[in-house]
Motif scaffolding. Structure first.
Motif, PDB file in Angstrom:
ATOM      1  N   PHE A 104       0.854  -1.179   0.000  1.00 58.18           N
ATOM      2  CA  PHE A 104       0.000   0.000   0.000  1.00 58.18           C
ATOM      3  C   PHE A 104       0.896   1.237   0.000  1.00 58.18           C
ATOM      4  O   PHE A 104       1.853   1.298   0.766  1.00 58.18           O
ATOM      5  N   GLY A 105       0.578   2.207  -0.841  1.00 62.37           N
ATOM      6  CA  GLY A 105       1.424   3.385  -0.884  1.00 62.37           C
ATOM      7  C   GLY A 105       0.900   4.439  -1.830  1.00 62.37           C
ATOM      8  O   GLY A 105      -0.302   4.523  -2.102  1.00 62.37           O
ATOM      9  N   VAL A 106       1.822   5.258  -2.341  1.00 62.40           N
ATOM     10  CA  VAL A 106       1.483   6.376  -3.224  1.00 62.40           C
ATOM     11  C   VAL A 106       2.140   6.153  -4.579  1.00 62.40           C
ATOM     12  O   VAL A 106       3.351   5.917  -4.654  1.00 62.40           O
ATOM     13  N   VAL A 107       1.344   6.216  -5.629  1.00 64.82           N
ATOM     14  CA  VAL A 107       1.885   6.134  -6.980  1.00 64.82           C
ATOM     15  C   VAL A 107       1.777   7.507  -7.627  1.00 64.82           C
ATOM     16  O   VAL A 107       0.812   8.239  -7.395  1.00 64.82           O
ATOM     17  N   ARG A 108       2.773   7.859  -8.409  1.00 65.77           N
ATOM     18  CA  ARG A 108       2.791   9.158  -9.090  1.00 65.77           C
ATOM     19  C   ARG A 108       2.626   8.919 -10.588  1.00 65.77           C
ATOM     20  O   ARG A 108       3.567   8.502 -11.261  1.00 65.77           O
ATOM     21  N   LEU A 109       1.422   9.176 -11.070  1.00 68.05           N
ATOM     22  CA  LEU A 109       1.176   9.032 -12.496  1.00 68.05           C
ATOM     23  C   LEU A 109       1.854  10.177 -13.245  1.00 68.05           C
ATOM     24  O   LEU A 109       1.908  11.299 -12.756  1.00 68.05           O
ATOM     25  N   PRO A 110       2.368   9.925 -14.446  1.00 61.81           N
ATOM     26  CA  PRO A 110       2.969  11.011 -15.229  1.00 61.81           C
ATOM     27  C   PRO A 110       1.913  12.032 -15.643  1.00 61.81           C
ATOM     28  O   PRO A 110       0.715  11.707 -15.729  1.00 61.81           O
ATOM     29  N   HIS A 111       2.336  13.260 -15.906  1.00 59.15           N
ATOM     30  CA  HIS A 111       1.396  14.321 -16.263  1.00 59.15           C
ATOM     31  C   HIS A 111       0.622  13.983 -17.534  1.00 59.15           C
ATOM     32  O   HIS A 111      -0.501  14.412 -17.730  1.00 59.15           O
ATOM     33  N   ASN A 112       1.236  13.167 -18.415  1.00 59.96           N
ATOM     34  CA  ASN A 112       0.572  12.765 -19.656  1.00 59.96           C
ATOM     35  C   ASN A 112       0.062  11.329 -19.563  1.00 59.96           C
ATOM     36  O   ASN A 112       0.162  10.552 -20.513  1.00 59.96           O
ATOM     37  N   SER A 113      -0.491  10.966 -18.402  1.00 61.63           N
ATOM     38  CA  SER A 113      -0.938   9.584 -18.183  1.00 61.63           C
ATOM     39  C   SER A 113      -1.988   9.150 -19.210  1.00 61.63           C
ATOM     40  O   SER A 113      -2.076   7.977 -19.547  1.00 61.63           O
ATOM     41  N   ALA A 114      -2.783  10.102 -19.718  1.00 60.70           N
ATOM     42  CA  ALA A 114      -3.788   9.757 -20.716  1.00 60.70           C
ATOM     43  C   ALA A 114      -3.150   9.203 -21.989  1.00 60.70           C
ATOM     44  O   ALA A 114      -3.781   8.432 -22.724  1.00 60.70           O
ATOM     45  N   LEU A 115      -1.890   9.575 -22.251  1.00 69.60           N
ATOM     46  CA  LEU A 115      -1.184   9.069 -23.422  1.00 69.60           C
ATOM     47  C   LEU A 115      -0.381   7.814 -23.110  1.00 69.60           C
ATOM     48  O   LEU A 115      -0.094   7.011 -24.005  1.00 69.60           O
ATOM     49  N   GLU A 116      -0.002   7.645 -21.851  1.00 70.03           N
ATOM     50  CA  GLU A 116       0.829   6.506 -21.457  1.00 70.03           C
ATOM     51  C   GLU A 116       0.013   5.243 -21.196  1.00 70.03           C
ATOM     52  O   GLU A 116       0.539   4.137 -21.237  1.00 70.03           O
ATOM     53  N   LEU A 117      -1.284   5.404 -20.907  1.00 66.32           N
ATOM     54  CA  LEU A 117      -2.126   4.260 -20.559  1.00 66.32           C
ATOM     55  C   LEU A 117      -2.918   3.772 -21.760  1.00 66.32           C
ATOM     56  O   LEU A 117      -3.268   4.548 -22.647  1.00 66.32           O
ATOM     57  N   GLN A 118      -3.199   2.463 -21.770  1.00 65.68           N
ATOM     58  CA  GLN A 118      -4.044   1.865 -22.797  1.00 65.68           C
ATOM     59  C   GLN A 118      -5.232   1.175 -22.124  1.00 65.68           C
ATOM     60  O   GLN A 118      -5.073   0.544 -21.074  1.00 65.68           O
ATOM     61  N   ILE A 119      -6.398   1.293 -22.729  1.00 61.93           N
ATOM     62  CA  ILE A 119      -7.610   0.704 -22.162  1.00 61.93           C
ATOM     63  C   ILE A 119      -7.756  -0.743 -22.614  1.00 61.93           C
ATOM     64  O   ILE A 119      -7.808  -1.026 -23.806  1.00 61.93           O
ATOM     65  N   LEU A 120      -7.829  -1.636 -21.649  1.00 60.45           N
ATOM     66  CA  LEU A 120      -8.130  -3.041 -21.940  1.00 60.45           C
ATOM     67  C   LEU A 120      -9.628  -3.289 -21.906  1.00 60.45           C
ATOM     68  O   LEU A 120     -10.188  -3.956 -22.770  1.00 60.45           O
ATOM     69  N   ASP A 121     -10.285  -2.767 -20.892  1.00 63.19           N
ATOM     70  CA  ASP A 121     -11.727  -2.952 -20.748  1.00 63.19           C
ATOM     71  C   ASP A 121     -12.311  -1.746 -20.020  1.00 63.19           C
ATOM     72  O   ASP A 121     -11.785  -1.341 -18.983  1.00 63.19           O
ATOM     73  N   GLY A 122     -13.379  -1.175 -20.589  1.00 63.74           N
ATOM     74  CA  GLY A 122     -14.048  -0.065 -19.922  1.00 63.74           C
ATOM     75  C   GLY A 122     -14.110   1.202 -20.745  1.00 63.74           C
ATOM     76  O   GLY A 122     -14.456   2.264 -20.223  1.00 63.74           O
ATOM     77  N   GLN A 123     -13.805   1.126 -22.062  1.00 66.76           N
ATOM     78  CA  GLN A 123     -13.749   2.370 -22.825  1.00 66.76           C
ATOM     79  C   GLN A 123     -15.121   3.040 -22.966  1.00 66.76           C
ATOM     80  O   GLN A 123     -15.208   4.272 -23.016  1.00 66.76           O
ATOM     81  N   HIS A 124     -16.210   2.257 -22.982  1.00 68.53           N
ATOM     82  CA  HIS A 124     -17.532   2.868 -23.066  1.00 68.53           C
ATOM     83  C   HIS A 124     -17.890   3.583 -21.761  1.00 68.53           C
ATOM     84  O   HIS A 124     -18.525   4.650 -21.770  1.00 68.53           O
ATOM     85  N   ARG A 125     -17.472   3.018 -20.637  1.00 68.56           N
ATOM     86  CA  ARG A 125     -17.720   3.688 -19.357  1.00 68.56           C
ATOM     87  C   ARG A 125     -16.882   4.958 -19.240  1.00 68.56           C
ATOM     88  O   ARG A 125     -17.364   5.996 -18.762  1.00 68.56           O
ATOM     89  N   ILE A 126     -15.634   4.890 -19.679  1.00 73.27           N
ATOM     90  CA  ILE A 126     -14.765   6.071 -19.632  1.00 73.27           C
ATOM     91  C   ILE A 126     -15.328   7.187 -20.502  1.00 73.27           C
ATOM     92  O   ILE A 126     -15.424   8.344 -20.070  1.00 73.27           O
ATOM     93  N   LEU A 127     -15.726   6.853 -21.729  1.00 75.51           N
ATOM     94  CA  LEU A 127     -16.305   7.869 -22.605  1.00 75.51           C
ATOM     95  C   LEU A 127     -17.640   8.358 -22.053  1.00 75.51           C
ATOM     96  O   LEU A 127     -17.944   9.558 -22.119  1.00 75.51           O
ATOM     97  N   GLY A 128     -18.437   7.456 -21.494  1.00 77.56           N
ATOM     98  CA  GLY A 128     -19.727   7.846 -20.936  1.00 77.56           C
ATOM     99  C   GLY A 128     -19.594   8.854 -19.814  1.00 77.56           C
ATOM    100  O   GLY A 128     -20.305   9.874 -19.776  1.00 77.56           O
ATOM    101  N   TRP A 129     -18.661   8.610 -18.884  1.00 80.66           N
ATOM    102  CA  TRP A 129     -18.437   9.568 -17.790  1.00 80.66           C
ATOM    103  C   TRP A 129     -17.864  10.881 -18.316  1.00 80.66           C
ATOM    104  O   TRP A 129     -18.181  11.956 -17.817  1.00 80.66           O
TER     105      TRP A 129
END
Length: 237
Positions: A104-129
Motif C-alpha cells: 500500500f502506498g502512493v503512486v505518481r502518475l505522469p502528467h501525460n498519463s492519458a497518453l501513457e495508458l491503454q484501455i483493456l476494458d471499460g472504454q464505453h464507461r470512460i467515454l460515458g463519464w
C-alpha cells in the motif's frame, strides 16, 4: 526578507494517488480508487472516429447511455476499469505498508498519463463519464446565465425553475467529485501483449442472457410484473 514557498499540485508534473500493488502474471498490478471527475484528465478518452490500436471502435450511443444510467441512479454498479502501460509505474511508487504480497502506498502518475495508458476494458464507461461530465459543465453555464437573466427581470417562475435545475446539476457535479471507480493498471504490457489480453477477455467472457438480466432488474415496473407472472403461471414456468 523571507519568501514562503508554496507546493501546488497544478505546477507538478506528477499526479499522486493512493494505490495498492501486487504481482499478477509476473507483472506489477496497481489498483487505484479514482474520483469520477478525474477520468477525463487522467485516463485516455476513446475517439469514435479513431479507434485505439488493440481495441474496438467505441459506440457513442452505448457510452452516452451509460453516462445517463450513472446520472439517474445514486445506486450504480460497474466493474473495474482495466488498463495497461509500458510506463515504469514501479519507479514512481512509494510503498508505505505491506501485508503478505500486497503493498500500500502512493503512486505518481505522469502528467501525460492519458497518453501513457491503454484501455483493456471499460472504454464505453470512460467515454460515458467524460460525456456526462462535459454536459453537466455546459448545462451549468447555461443555467447560471438563465438564472441571472431571470433575477434581472424579476421573473419569480423562471428564477424558481433555474434554481431547481441549478441544484440538480450541482448535485451531479458533487457526485462526480465524491464518487469513485476502481482502476486496475497492469505495468509492463507491450502492444502485442495488450492485443492478446484484449482477445482473451473477449473470448473468455460468457454472455448474459436477456432473460436473466430482466429477472434481476428491480427498477423496472414491467420487469417486476413479468417476473411475478412467470413465477405464478405454470406454462410460463
Amino acid at each position: 526578507m523571507t519568501i514562503d514557498e508554496f507546493t501546488l499540485s497544478g505546477y507538478d508534473d506528477r499526479k499522486e494517488l493512493l494505490a495498492q500493488r501486487y504481482n499478477r502474471s509476473g507483472k506489477s498490478l496497481f489498483i487505484l480508487a479514482l474520483p469520477l471527475h478525474l477520468i477525463p484528465s487522467h485516463l485516455p478518452i476513446p475517439d469514435p472516429a479513431k479507434p485505439f490500436e488493440g481495441n474496438r471502435t467505441v459506440n457513442v450511443k452505448h457510452a452516452t447511455e451509460f453516462g445517463e444510467y450513472w446520472s439517474r441512479n445514486v445506486k450504480w454498479a460497474t466493474p473495474p476499469l482495466l488498463l495497461d502501460t509500458m510506463y515504469p509505474l514501479t519507479r514512481d511508487f512509494e510503498p508505505r505498508a505491506k501485508v503478505a504480497g500486497v503493498e500500500f502506498g502512493v503512486v505518481r502518475l505522469p502528467h501525460n498519463s492519458a497518453l501513457e495508458l491503454q484501455i483493456l476494458d471499460g472504454q464505453h464507461r470512460i467515454l460515458g463519464w467524460t460525456l456526462i461530465t462535459t454536459r453537466i459543465a455546459e448545462d451549468l453555464r447555461v443555467v447560471r446565465e438563465q438564472l441571472h437573466r431571470a433575477r434581472e427581470h424579476e421573473d419569480p417562475v423562471a428564477t424558481q425553475l433555474a434554481e431547481a435545475r441549478l441544484a440538480e446539476l450541482s448535485e451531479l457535479q458533487r457526485r462526480l467529485r465524491e464518487e469513485y471507480v476502481t482502476v486496475e493498471i497492469l505495468e509492463g504490457v507491450s502492444l502485442d501483449d495488450h492485443k492478446q489480453y484484449f482477445h482473451d477477455i473477449a473470448v473468455n467472457a460468457k454472455g448474459i442472457t436477456k432473460s436473466l438480466t430482466t429477472s434481476f432488474d428491480r427498477r423496472s415496473l414491467i420487469n417486476r410484473v413479468v417476473v411475478e407472472l412467470a413465477g405464478q403461471h405454470p406454462l410460463l414456468q
